[in-house]
Design a protein around this motif. Sequence first.
Motif, PDB file in Angstrom:
ATOM      1  N   LEU A 147      60.868  11.680  44.607  1.00 25.72           N
ATOM      2  CA  LEU A 147      59.665  11.143  45.235  1.00 25.72           C
ATOM      3  C   LEU A 147      58.488  11.286  44.259  1.00 25.72           C
ATOM      4  O   LEU A 147      58.274  12.351  43.672  1.00 25.72           O
ATOM      5  N   VAL A 148      57.713  10.193  44.088  1.00 28.13           N
ATOM      6  CA  VAL A 148      56.570  10.161  43.176  1.00 28.13           C
ATOM      7  C   VAL A 148      55.324   9.760  43.961  1.00 28.13           C
ATOM      8  O   VAL A 148      55.379   8.877  44.830  1.00 28.13           O
ATOM      9  N   LEU A 149      54.210  10.409  43.640  1.00 28.06           N
ATOM     10  CA  LEU A 149      52.910  10.047  44.202  1.00 28.06           C
ATOM     11  C   LEU A 149      52.116   9.281  43.146  1.00 28.06           C
ATOM     12  O   LEU A 149      52.038   9.702  41.984  1.00 28.06           O
ATOM     13  N   ILE A 150      51.519   8.151  43.531  1.00 29.12           N
ATOM     14  CA  ILE A 150      50.620   7.388  42.659  1.00 29.12           C
ATOM     15  C   ILE A 150      49.235   7.448  43.274  1.00 29.12           C
ATOM     16  O   ILE A 150      49.010   6.962  44.381  1.00 29.12           O
ATOM     17  N   ALA A 151      48.289   8.057  42.553  1.00 33.03           N
ATOM     18  CA  ALA A 151      46.927   8.222  43.070  1.00 33.03           C
ATOM     19  C   ALA A 151      45.958   8.104  41.902  1.00 33.03           C
ATOM     20  O   ALA A 151      45.917   8.988  41.044  1.00 33.03           O
ATOM     21  N   LEU A 152      45.181   7.033  41.879  1.00 33.65           N
ATOM     22  CA  LEU A 152      44.274   6.764  40.763  1.00 33.65           C
ATOM     23  C   LEU A 152      42.827   7.112  41.080  1.00 33.65           C
ATOM     24  O   LEU A 152      41.913   6.672  40.389  1.00 33.65           O
ATOM     25  N   GLY A 153      42.591   7.908  42.123  1.00 35.12           N
ATOM     26  CA  GLY A 153      41.242   8.374  42.394  1.00 35.12           C
ATOM     27  C   GLY A 153      40.458   7.473  43.315  1.00 35.12           C
ATOM     28  O   GLY A 153      40.873   6.365  43.669  1.00 35.12           O
ATOM     29  N   GLY A 156      52.648  19.351  46.461  1.00 34.72           N
ATOM     30  CA  GLY A 156      53.704  20.336  46.658  1.00 34.72           C
ATOM     31  C   GLY A 156      54.983  19.744  47.214  1.00 34.72           C
ATOM     32  O   GLY A 156      55.983  20.461  47.372  1.00 34.72           O
ATOM     33  N   LYS A 157      54.987  18.440  47.505  1.00 34.59           N
ATOM     34  CA  LYS A 157      56.147  17.786  48.124  1.00 34.59           C
ATOM     35  C   LYS A 157      56.819  16.767  47.220  1.00 34.59           C
ATOM     36  O   LYS A 157      57.922  16.312  47.531  1.00 34.59           O
ATOM     37  N   VAL A 158      56.159  16.365  46.119  1.00 34.67           N
ATOM     38  CA  VAL A 158      56.690  15.301  45.271  1.00 34.67           C
ATOM     39  C   VAL A 158      57.262  15.880  43.981  1.00 34.67           C
ATOM     40  O   VAL A 158      56.994  17.021  43.607  1.00 34.67           O
ATOM     41  N   ASP A 159      58.041  15.058  43.285  1.00 33.32           N
ATOM     42  CA  ASP A 159      58.643  15.473  42.014  1.00 33.32           C
ATOM     43  C   ASP A 159      57.752  15.166  40.821  1.00 33.32           C
ATOM     44  O   ASP A 159      57.918  15.754  39.753  1.00 33.32           O
ATOM     45  N   THR A 165      57.724  -0.065  30.432  1.00 36.49           N
ATOM     46  CA  THR A 165      57.195   1.138  29.788  1.00 36.49           C
ATOM     47  C   THR A 165      56.885   2.209  30.819  1.00 36.49           C
ATOM     48  O   THR A 165      57.188   3.391  30.619  1.00 36.49           O
ATOM     49  N   ALA A 166      56.258   1.804  31.925  1.00 38.85           N
ATOM     50  CA  ALA A 166      55.926   2.770  32.976  1.00 38.85           C
ATOM     51  C   ALA A 166      57.189   3.382  33.564  1.00 38.85           C
ATOM     52  O   ALA A 166      57.265   4.604  33.772  1.00 38.85           O
ATOM     53  N   GLY A 167      58.206   2.543  33.835  1.00 34.06           N
ATOM     54  CA  GLY A 167      59.454   3.063  34.387  1.00 34.06           C
ATOM     55  C   GLY A 167      60.142   4.028  33.452  1.00 34.06           C
ATOM     56  O   GLY A 167      60.635   5.084  33.878  1.00 34.06           O
ATOM     57  N   ALA A 168      60.163   3.704  32.148  1.00 36.91           N
ATOM     58  CA  ALA A 168      60.794   4.594  31.174  1.00 36.91           C
ATOM     59  C   ALA A 168      60.046   5.919  31.073  1.00 36.91           C
ATOM     60  O   ALA A 168      60.668   6.993  30.970  1.00 36.91           O
ATOM     61  N   ALA A 169      58.712   5.869  31.100  1.00 36.23           N
ATOM     62  CA  ALA A 169      57.922   7.104  31.015  1.00 36.23           C
ATOM     63  C   ALA A 169      58.153   7.978  32.242  1.00 36.23           C
ATOM     64  O   ALA A 169      58.268   9.211  32.132  1.00 36.23           O
ATOM     65  N   LEU A 170      58.241   7.355  33.415  1.00 36.00           N
ATOM     66  CA  LEU A 170      58.481   8.139  34.624  1.00 36.00           C
ATOM     67  C   LEU A 170      59.892   8.720  34.642  1.00 36.00           C
ATOM     68  O   LEU A 170      60.103   9.857  35.085  1.00 36.00           O
ATOM     69  N   ARG A 171      60.866   7.963  34.164  1.00 35.52           N
ATOM     70  CA  ARG A 171      62.232   8.495  34.105  1.00 35.52           C
ATOM     71  C   ARG A 171      62.286   9.728  33.203  1.00 35.52           C
ATOM     72  O   ARG A 171      62.873  10.756  33.555  1.00 35.52           O
ATOM     73  N   ARG A 172      61.640   9.632  32.035  1.00 32.51           N
ATOM     74  CA  ARG A 172      61.634  10.781  31.128  1.00 32.51           C
ATOM     75  C   ARG A 172      60.895  11.964  31.743  1.00 32.51           C
ATOM     76  O   ARG A 172      61.314  13.114  31.595  1.00 32.51           O
ATOM     77  N   LEU A 173      59.793  11.677  32.431  1.00 35.25           N
ATOM     78  CA  LEU A 173      59.020  12.738  33.064  1.00 35.25           C
ATOM     79  C   LEU A 173      59.845  13.471  34.120  1.00 35.25           C
ATOM     80  O   LEU A 173      59.806  14.708  34.217  1.00 35.25           O
ATOM     81  N   LEU A 174      60.613  12.711  34.894  1.00 35.14           N
ATOM     82  CA  LEU A 174      61.425  13.311  35.951  1.00 35.14           C
ATOM     83  C   LEU A 174      62.639  14.044  35.384  1.00 35.14           C
ATOM     84  O   LEU A 174      63.039  15.096  35.898  1.00 35.14           O
ATOM     85  N   ASP A 175      63.233  13.486  34.337  1.00 34.88           N
ATOM     86  CA  ASP A 175      64.440  14.099  33.766  1.00 34.88           C
ATOM     87  C   ASP A 175      64.130  15.274  32.857  1.00 34.88           C
ATOM     88  O   ASP A 175      64.929  16.214  32.743  1.00 34.88           O
ATOM     89  N   GLU A 176      62.959  15.224  32.184  1.00 37.22           N
ATOM     90  CA  GLU A 176      62.578  16.277  31.240  1.00 37.22           C
ATOM     91  C   GLU A 176      61.156  16.731  31.559  1.00 37.22           C
ATOM     92  O   GLU A 176      60.191  16.225  30.976  1.00 37.22           O
TER      93      GLU A 176
END
Length: 468
Positions: free
Chosen positions: A276-282, A340-343, A398-409
Amino acid sequence: MVVVSPPFASHAQPLSVLAGALARRGADVFFACAPEFEGFAQRADVGFAPLTVTRNANTGVARNTPQAAGERARLDEFLDSTRHGAVSALLTQCRHRGQDMLPDPEGTLTRIRSLHARLAPDWYVVDQLSYPVTLALHCLGLRYATFCPGHPTYVPASGSALFGVPYAWPEAIRPSDEELADLRRAALAVDTAFTRRFAETARLHAPAAPPPGRAFALASPHAVVFNYPDFPWLPRRPENGTAFVHGGHCVPAAEPGPGAPWEAVPRRLRATHRRLVLIALGTFLSARDDVLALLVGGLRTHLPDTAVIVAAGDRAAALSHLAGPGVHVDAVVPQRWLLGKVDAVVHHGGNNSFTEALASGTPALVLPFSSDQFAIAHDAERAGLARCLDPSRLDGRTAGAALRRLLDEPPPGLRHWSRRVARRGPDWMARRLLGAMAPDGARPSRTDVTPARRRPRRASAAPSSYGS
């Protein structure tokens, strides 16, 4: 004491948390802000004093907040500038800053004098970006501490540092030398004009007061509190007797639940998705619905096992077509609780989002658009806390690849720095601040700072306490 906040939710939130921490240590505290923000004082369990010191405002979603004439057009101009890259956004902000950084200084001086006559606090805490209030306190000779709500370089550490010019940039965003030269020229012109106006106001209304000096650098000689970690590479400050307090974050020790409807949202999304991912740009940049839609599309295409919660502000209705089994779209979200609930979280590099994600240990993808967000993104990268992309050159792949790396590593420095800031926070900040502001350098214990009396929970407002 009186804690003074401008009428912006992103400023009032951390300042009210600090006000509550000061009250828990025995201080008699009033939170002073526009009337619409009285609820922040109630949640912090402190008194409230209505005080309006600027004509624009943001009660939670900028484009939904009633604005003075011309402010909506300026906001739209700013949002459009963010589509053209970092320097375009910063130049637009610089131009707007030059137009109204010191609105109605005489009126602010009158309102602060009236507030002081009613409440007679020992000292104030003032938001560093409330320049008219800081100048008024300086002219009146009132004791105050400065609270810096953004990156520490908002209080320039040297004569060569210019407000509005990032001290460092993230890897993904590197303006050309020509662009940076243009930005520095514009920022220097505003700095010079702003300092001249500060001096003129002080000479006219407080000729016996010490000259205020450089406007953007005017801050408390006693204590400056940064809602930010003390990274070792930040510009060093001269040892001049001022206490510089890096509090790390302004997240309350206990975050109340948002209620059953919201508590059901993560459960529902996790029932069908692994992550689960949260997107919040303020509160301002949630209006960039093109970026929000692109991020959701990137997640759907490249991370089908990942659900997403989107804070869409006034664009929630326009983005409702994105909602589905793996996507929840809402105007406003309980961000601190959700961290506290998202990855992972995607945010804009605003100081609250950055420090809240750090305090919760949540991996982040940072998309900086404006203001101090580029400096914060640089620090987040350098500390190994987050990954960063340029939102003006973003695509779904690019966004999907960055998020995949962020979640995996997960970022390598996140655990270390989360533990460090956990040892600080608003209560630590309040203790240090009370010590630094104690008369004659005394360092009070909790029992030493007991209020002499309990004042009414809401200070009555004299006619002069409201701005136009």
